[in-house]
Design a protein around this motif. Structure first.
Motif, PDB file in Angstrom:
ATOM      1  N   GLU A   1       4.597   5.945  -4.838  1.00 13.54           N
ATOM      2  CA  GLU A   1       4.732   6.162  -6.273  1.00 13.54           C
ATOM      3  C   GLU A   1       3.996   7.423  -6.698  1.00 13.54           C
ATOM      4  O   GLU A   1       4.503   8.220  -7.487  1.00 13.54           O
ATOM      5  CB  GLU A   1       4.187   4.951  -7.037  1.00 13.54           C
ATOM      6  CG  GLU A   1       5.244   3.884  -7.265  1.00 13.54           C
ATOM      7  CD  GLU A   1       4.690   2.615  -7.869  1.00 13.54           C
ATOM      8  OE1 GLU A   1       3.450   2.484  -7.970  1.00 13.54           O
ATOM      9  OE2 GLU A   1       5.499   1.758  -8.240  1.00 13.54           O
ATOM     10  N   GLU A   2       2.816   7.566  -6.092  1.00  9.91           N
ATOM     11  CA  GLU A   2       2.029   8.744  -6.419  1.00  9.91           C
ATOM     12  C   GLU A   2       2.745  10.004  -5.942  1.00  9.91           C
ATOM     13  O   GLU A   2       2.888  10.986  -6.659  1.00  9.91           O
ATOM     14  CB  GLU A   2       0.666   8.627  -5.748  1.00  9.91           C
ATOM     15  CG  GLU A   2      -0.379   9.518  -6.384  1.00  9.91           C
ATOM     16  CD  GLU A   2      -1.701   9.412  -5.637  1.00  9.91           C
ATOM     17  OE1 GLU A   2      -2.148   8.267  -5.423  1.00  9.91           O
ATOM     18  OE2 GLU A   2      -2.239  10.455  -5.266  1.00  9.91           O
ATOM     19  N   GLN A   3       3.225   9.905  -4.686  1.00 11.07           N
ATOM     20  CA  GLN A   3       3.947  11.035  -4.100  1.00 11.07           C
ATOM     21  C   GLN A   3       5.176  11.372  -4.942  1.00 11.07           C
ATOM     22  O   GLN A   3       5.503  12.532  -5.157  1.00 11.07           O
ATOM     23  CB  GLN A   3       4.390  10.644  -2.707  1.00 11.07           C
ATOM     24  CG  GLN A   3       4.201  11.724  -1.683  1.00 11.07           C
ATOM     25  CD  GLN A   3       4.518  11.192  -0.301  1.00 11.07           C
ATOM     26  OE1 GLN A   3       5.459  10.422  -0.104  1.00 11.07           O
ATOM     27  NE2 GLN A   3       3.738  11.583   0.664  1.00 11.07           N
ATOM     28  N   ASN A   4       5.815  10.311  -5.429  1.00 12.73           N
ATOM     29  CA  ASN A   4       7.025  10.482  -6.216  1.00 12.73           C
ATOM     30  C   ASN A   4       6.760  11.315  -7.466  1.00 12.73           C
ATOM     31  O   ASN A   4       7.558  12.181  -7.830  1.00 12.73           O
ATOM     32  CB  ASN A   4       7.570   9.098  -6.597  1.00 12.73           C
ATOM     33  CG  ASN A   4       9.008   9.162  -7.012  1.00 12.73           C
ATOM     34  OD1 ASN A   4       9.700  10.134  -6.704  1.00 12.73           O
ATOM     35  ND2 ASN A   4       9.455   8.148  -7.730  1.00 12.73           N
ATOM     36  N   ARG A   5       5.628  11.029  -8.105  1.00 13.79           N
ATOM     37  CA  ARG A   5       5.278  11.791  -9.303  1.00 13.79           C
ATOM     38  C   ARG A   5       5.152  13.276  -8.970  1.00 13.79           C
ATOM     39  O   ARG A   5       5.653  14.132  -9.681  1.00 13.79           O
ATOM     40  CB  ARG A   5       3.969  11.261  -9.902  1.00 13.79           C
ATOM     41  CG  ARG A   5       4.153  10.053 -10.802  1.00 13.79           C
ATOM     42  CD  ARG A   5       2.910   9.796 -11.623  1.00 13.79           C
ATOM     43  NE  ARG A   5       1.766   9.399 -10.799  1.00 13.79           N
ATOM     44  CZ  ARG A   5       1.570   8.149 -10.365  1.00 13.79           C
ATOM     45  NH1 ARG A   5       2.419   7.189 -10.676  1.00 13.79           N
ATOM     46  NH2 ARG A   5       0.514   7.861  -9.642  1.00 13.79           N
ATOM     47  N   ASP A   6       4.458  13.532  -7.828  1.00 18.35           N
ATOM     48  CA  ASP A   6       4.308  14.930  -7.407  1.00 18.35           C
ATOM     49  C   ASP A   6       5.669  15.557  -7.138  1.00 18.35           C
ATOM     50  O   ASP A   6       5.941  16.689  -7.538  1.00 18.35           O
ATOM     51  CB  ASP A   6       3.478  15.021  -6.119  1.00 18.35           C
ATOM     52  CG  ASP A   6       2.049  14.595  -6.358  1.00 18.35           C
ATOM     53  OD1 ASP A   6       1.678  14.488  -7.553  1.00 18.35           O
ATOM     54  OD2 ASP A   6       1.337  14.355  -5.383  1.00 18.35           O
TER      55      ASP A   6
ATOM     56  N   ALA B   1       2.425   2.029  -3.320  1.00 17.00           N
ATOM     57  CA  ALA B   1       1.486   2.699  -4.211  1.00 17.00           C
ATOM     58  C   ALA B   1       1.394   4.180  -3.874  1.00 17.00           C
ATOM     59  O   ALA B   1       1.444   5.048  -4.746  1.00 17.00           O
ATOM     60  CB  ALA B   1       0.122   2.044  -4.108  1.00 17.00           C
ATOM     61  N   GLN B   2       1.293   4.440  -2.555  1.00 17.53           N
ATOM     62  CA  GLN B   2       1.223   5.840  -2.098  1.00 17.53           C
ATOM     63  C   GLN B   2       2.462   6.616  -2.507  1.00 17.53           C
ATOM     64  O   GLN B   2       2.390   7.729  -3.014  1.00 17.53           O
ATOM     65  CB  GLN B   2       1.166   5.862  -0.574  1.00 17.53           C
ATOM     66  CG  GLN B   2      -0.215   6.030   0.000  1.00 17.53           C
ATOM     67  CD  GLN B   2      -0.120   5.965   1.524  1.00 17.53           C
ATOM     68  OE1 GLN B   2       0.906   6.319   2.098  1.00 17.53           O
ATOM     69  NE2 GLN B   2      -1.186   5.501   2.144  1.00 17.53           N
TER      70      GLN B   2
ATOM     71  N   GLU C   1       0.836  -1.200   0.000  1.00 16.94           N
ATOM     72  CA  GLU C   1       0.000   0.000   0.000  1.00 16.94           C
ATOM     73  C   GLU C   1       0.864   1.240   0.000  1.00 16.94           C
ATOM     74  O   GLU C   1       0.603   2.206  -0.710  1.00 16.94           O
ATOM     75  CB  GLU C   1      -0.898   0.021   1.242  1.00 16.94           C
ATOM     76  CG  GLU C   1      -2.140  -0.834   1.096  1.00 16.94           C
ATOM     77  CD  GLU C   1      -2.864  -0.993   2.431  1.00 16.94           C
ATOM     78  OE1 GLU C   1      -2.633  -0.157   3.327  1.00 16.94           O
ATOM     79  OE2 GLU C   1      -3.629  -1.960   2.556  1.00 16.94           O
TER      80      GLU C   1
END
Lengths: 276, 173
Positions: free
Chosen positions: A87-92, A84-85, A81
């Protein structure tokens, strides 16, 4: 008879030792106490601290090794989990990073503080009283000097305040007396970051942020500023969690969360370059 | 010569416990003051002279390893040890209630003095924040842990007393 005698001698010893204390306080506040005095204590204490710390760490590692299967499965699920979080944060962050790179160039910050020479050290003792200082197992012999910056997990955790031959004292940025000249990496606004002492090991406060245009926002990254006398520029301090304008409406202050785990610091890196 | 050696070993052991176990036993940001319990316990058992000497060396070790001004904690611990020593004239045997009273009073006094001399002087006026956030929790934690240490120190002191009695042939307790 006997009791009476011991009372008189207690007063006598007290008198002598009070004088000795006053003398020590006077000498050390003037910086006249020979360095060897501290070293003497360190020679006895630090090897023992080192031993105990490594035994404790070894035991902790064993325990985590024998942790039962179920908790590993749970942990695996949690980690998935989290991935996944992240990865999203990484994009930001990637987006933010591009912006930061430009700003860094603008403010002439050192692009990669990874390039500074560093010495790895272990935390072997902590002040359990009012102050957030800790002892590391590297000293002058390893090239450590007072005022050198100390990192853990890629973030600033403190500075060396006293270097001895084989060990050093480090004052954590969470200490009440720690004031770090910082800046918002996104907007370039300067501020001062102060520790909260024993009241919090996970947050710091900042004040006097020159944010008259109100560009700073929650989530912004605070780093050491390029105008600090002691800290090298661009070292990560944490992310803004609270932000409010001061009464004068010119400056703002608030809180930031630190990225490191200050209660369980074990391995740190000392940057052996001093700010000029 | 037995006593000084035992005291020295206990002092170093308490200091090590207090500085290395912190990351594992920290509760609400505070840690019990084992070193102070050591000083105050032996002050109660042996009197002011012992209390102040042990206090001096305990504080001095703290100053040397962590302090910026050497002599500050030495003076504080020494005075606390000296004061706790007066209890030795009133109580002889294992008296946990009295001991807890002394530990509590000692730790509170230490906390208040440190606040006034090092924090209030620096313009930090949020007294109640420090009281709630640091002084009281530390005192409570210290009291909880002190029961174990007091009992251990009591046994060690008894052992030392009986050794001395054997050697010198008179009651020296």
């Amino acid at each position: 008879m006997k009791k009476n005698r011991s009372r008189i001698s207690a007063k006598y010893i007290l008198f002598i030792l009070v004088l000795l204390c006053v003398l020590l306080i006077a000498l050390s506040s003037q910086g006249l106490l020979p360095r060897q005095v501290r070293d003497l204590a360190g020679y006895v204490i630090t090897p023992a601290q080192k031993g105990i710390t490594s035994v404790l760490q070894w035991t902790e590692d064993r325990f985590s090794f024998f942790r039962d299967k179920k908790s590993l499965i749970d942990e695996n699920r949690e980690l998935k989990e989290k991935v996944a979080q992240l990865e999203e944060q990484n994009r930001d962050l990637q987006a933010a990073n591009d912006q930061t790179a430009q700003l860094r160039e603008l403010y002439d910050l050192d692009r990669e503080y990874d390039s500074y020479p560093k010495v790895a050290a272990n935390v072997i003792g902590r002040d359990s009283s009012w102050f957030e200082t800790f002892i590391i197992d590297k000293g002058i012999a390893d090239g450590i000097q007072a005022d050198m910056n100390v990192l853990a997990g890629g973030a600033l955790v403190g500075k060396v305040i006293q270097a001895e031959e084989t060990w050093s004292q480090v004052r954590s940025v969470t200490d009440d007396a720690s004031n770090v000249s910082a800046m918002n990496a996104e907007t370039g606004d300067y501020c001062v970051v102060t520790g909260e002492g024993s009241r919090s090991h996970t947050t710091l406060t900042f004040s006097q942020m020159t944010d008259s245009d109100g560009n700073s926002k929650v989530g912004d990254r605070l780093v050491t500023s390029n105008i600090s006398d002691v800290y090298l520029p661009g070292l990560l301090l944490g992310y803004i969690t609270e932000l409010h304008a001061d009464e004068d409406n010119v400056t703002s202050s608030g809180a930031l969360s630190v990225s490191g785990d200050f209660e369980h610091l074990q391995n740190v890196m000392v940057i052996t370059t001093l700010k000029e | 010569m037995t006593r000084p050696v035992v005291y020295g070993a206990l002092l170093i052991l308490c200091f090590l416990l207090q500085t290395t176990l912190t990351p594992w036993l920290l509760i609400a940001g505070v840690f019990p003051n084992i070193l102070l319990v050591f000083v105050l316990t032996f002050a109660q058992f042996r009197g002011s002279a012992t209390g102040l000497v042990l206090g001096f060396f305990s504080g001095l070790l703290w100053d040397l390893m962590f302090g910026s001004i050497v002599g500050y904690y030495a003076l504080l611990y020494m005075l606390l040890g000296y004061l706790a020593g007066f209890a030795s004239r009133l109580f002889f045997e294992y008296d946990l209630k009295m001991a807890l009273l002394i530990f509590g009073a000692g730790d509170l006094l230490l906390g208040l003095t440190v606040y006034v001399t090092l924090f209030l002087m620096q313009g930090r006026f949020q007294f109640f924040a420090y009281l709630r956030g640091y002084i009281l929790p530390e005192t409570v934690y210290t009291l909880g842990v002190s029961v174990i240490f007091y009992s251990i120190f009591y046994l060690i002191n008894n052992r030392l007393c009986s050794l001395e009695r054997k050697k010198e042939g008179y009651f020296a307790g």
